[in-house]
Design an enzyme around this catalytic site. Structure first.
Site, PDB file in Angstrom:
ATOM      1  N   GLU A 265       0.842  -1.206   0.000  1.00  0.00           N
ATOM      2  CA  GLU A 265       0.000   0.000   0.000  1.00  0.00           C
ATOM      3  C   GLU A 265       0.877   1.256   0.000  1.00  0.00           C
ATOM      4  OE1 GLU A 265      -3.076  -0.380  -0.699  1.00  0.00           O
ATOM      5  OE2 GLU A 265      -3.044  -2.548  -0.348  1.00  0.00           O
ATOM      6  N   HIS A 268       1.563   2.141  -3.554  1.00  0.00           N
ATOM      7  CA  HIS A 268       0.425   2.855  -4.151  1.00  0.00           C
ATOM      8  C   HIS A 268       0.431   4.319  -3.693  1.00  0.00           C
ATOM      9  CE1 HIS A 268      -1.786  -0.326  -6.141  1.00  0.00           C
ATOM     10  NE2 HIS A 268      -1.911  -1.054  -5.057  1.00  0.00           N
TER      11      HIS A 268
END
Ligand code: ZN
Length: 500
Positions: A265, A268
């Site tokens: 994450e 991202h």
């Protein structure tokens, strides 16, 4: 600025404010809304997204796109606004071709299908879900026919998640991966498994959160432009480059899983934080799924599953989670690259993960190209599982029912996960040409140089370029699976002592 451009920017601003409110509620719902409060949030989210859709598909908006596309307006725009008009108009035209009553029917059917899927998965009962899946297949097929009447249905689906991508390209990439990597996997299976008993333990949740914060900072996540939350499934949500939120899910019995969700994450989020802030309220912030996934996977796999990534930080890991003081780095490294056949995609290692995606891609093609219907899918799934991974699911919950994607009609989404990995092989080779050996950079704690390179070459551009254009510019070539295959062969030959 022309009057028409001013009007267009007012429209973009209005859309952005609706998006902000929708995201805010979605964040709230997934991170802190109590169970009994879900209904309020779903109500509000439905209301605002309905209002937004009405404006986006109104006659007035259509007229505005016509005007903005006319040469006297369009030619005077900068590149970002040109892209925004082009993509916006395409989306408007596509949506306009879908009859309103059909669309409503599809949304309703997809809500019901998702609910039934949850129950079916719990009960491992495919028969329950099967008629709904067939409905979703039929609805999506018709929807694509409306949107792009002259284009192949499955290619339209792929294009929705990764602009410009088509199945001829994916066929070429995935079949090469299958040909080269299945034999590699089979050789690995002949070798002894690493011993992972030392990882059993009870890991304090607050300490895991402390480690999350540490690792995020280490890889380059800007805490002044983002926060961390918790949710059932980890995700990243961007309000804009100045507010990018990541979540994680913690288990007392497994600290490794959350570490890698953190890095994934984080990848991202670093992408979103790195987008040129001038692109806010334009189409240049809507990044294709394949490219997005390439960045999360670059951090998670290419960097995070490299032993050198951990050399400068493993001491700190042991400080925060003392259990790791007793686990040598070499043992940790073997475990985070533990190749084994498994039924569940999200639990798969870096290598076998590829097969889970290839399987789903082949099934989607069987549905939309060969007309295979929902009743035939479990058997097809199990056969392919056996062909690729040598195992056969005992029930549908560990087979075809495991993912939610198909339950709401998100066909064409799965391949983007593997496209991201393929791009990563290409980015790694291009990066090493510029910066030198990545092992050295990582071992010396110079990850900031890697992040800076990714910023410069990829992140700051947002979605100004398609994936194909990015690869051409950054790597100087068309998409190819060869670099990632080289990466896998070299890496696993070393770890498992197989000749690849
Ligand atoms: Zn991801």
């Amino acid at each position: 600025m022309s009057e028409k451009l001013e009007q267009f920017q007012r429209y973009l601003n209005q859309m952005e404010q609706y998006r902000q409110i929708g995201e805010q509620m979605a964040w709230d719902m997934q991170t802190q809304t109590p169970k009994k409060g879900y209904g309020y949030k779903i109500d509000a989210i439905t209301y605002f997204s309905g209002e937004k859709f009405k404006i986006a598909t109104s006659e007035e908006t259509g007229k505005m796109y016509e005007e903005m596309s006319a040469p006297e307006e369009y030619d005077a725009l900068n590149d970002v606004m040109k892209l925004t008009v082009r993509r916006g108009k395409r989306e408007y035209d596509r949506n306009k071709r879908i009859p309103a009553d059909f669309y409503e029917e599809m949304v309703r059917a997809s809500n019901i299908s998702s609910k039934v899927w949850e129950e079916a998965k719990q009960k491992a009962d495919y028969d329950l879900f099967c008629p709904h899946l067939q409905k979703m297949i039929d609805f999506r097929r018709r929807c694509m026919e409306y949107m792009e009447p002259d284009k192949d249905i499955y290619d339209t689906m792929l294009d929705m998640y990764e602009e410009g991508m088509d199945s001829a390209t994916i066929d070429r990439l995935f079949s090469q991966m299958k040909e080269e990597l299945v034999p590699l996997f089979q050789k690995i299976m002949e070798k002894p498994e690493p011993d992972n008993r030392c990882f059993a333990g009870d890991y304090d949740i607050n300490s895991q959160k402390e480690l999350e914060a540490y690792l995020l900072s280490y890889i380059g996540f800007d805490k002044e432009a983002g926060v961390m939350g918790e949710s059932e499934h980890p995700f990243t949500m961007a309000f804009g480059p100045g507010d990018v939120r990541v979540t994680n899910h913690f288990s007392r019995h497994d600290a490794v899983d959350a570490m890698f969700s953190t890095i994934h994450e984080g990848g991202h989020a670093i992408f979103e934080q790195g987008i040129n802030p001038d692109y806010v309220k334009t189409a240049a912030v809507d990044i294709g799924m394949g490219m997005h996934e390439s960045q999360s996977r670059f951090y998670e796999n290419i960097l995070g599953r490299n032993i050198n990534f951990w050399k400068p930080v493993y001491g700190k890991v042991g400080e925060i989670l003392p259990q790791f003081q007793k686990i040598p780095l070499e043992v940790f490294f073997r475990e985070i690259n533990h190749v084994r056949p498994s039924f569940i995609r999200t639990a798969a290692d870096e290598l076998t993960y590829c097969f889970h995606i290839i399987l789903r891609y082949e099934i989607e093609k069987a549905i939309f190209r060969d007309g295979v219907n929902a009743e035939e899918l479990p058997a097809l799934w199990n056969d392919k599982m056996e062909e690729l991974l040598g195992i056969r699911p005992q029930n549908a919950a560990e087979g075809i029912l495991q993912d939610m994607h198909w339950s709401d009609g998100s066909f064409g989404y799965f391949p983007t996960y593997l496209l991201g990995t393929i791009y990563d092989g290409m980015f790694l080779e291009a990066m090493e040409k510029d910066l030198g050996n990545v092992d050295t950079l990582l071992a010396e704690g110079r990850i900031a140089e890697i992040t800076a390179w990714l910023h410069e070459k990829i992140h700051r551009h947002g979605s100004m370029r398609t994936a194909a254009e990015t690869l051409r510019e950054v790597c100087g070539q068309e998409v190819t699976a060869e670099p990632i295959i080289r990466y896998f062969k070299k890496k696993y030959a070393e770890i498992y002592g197989v000749d690849a």
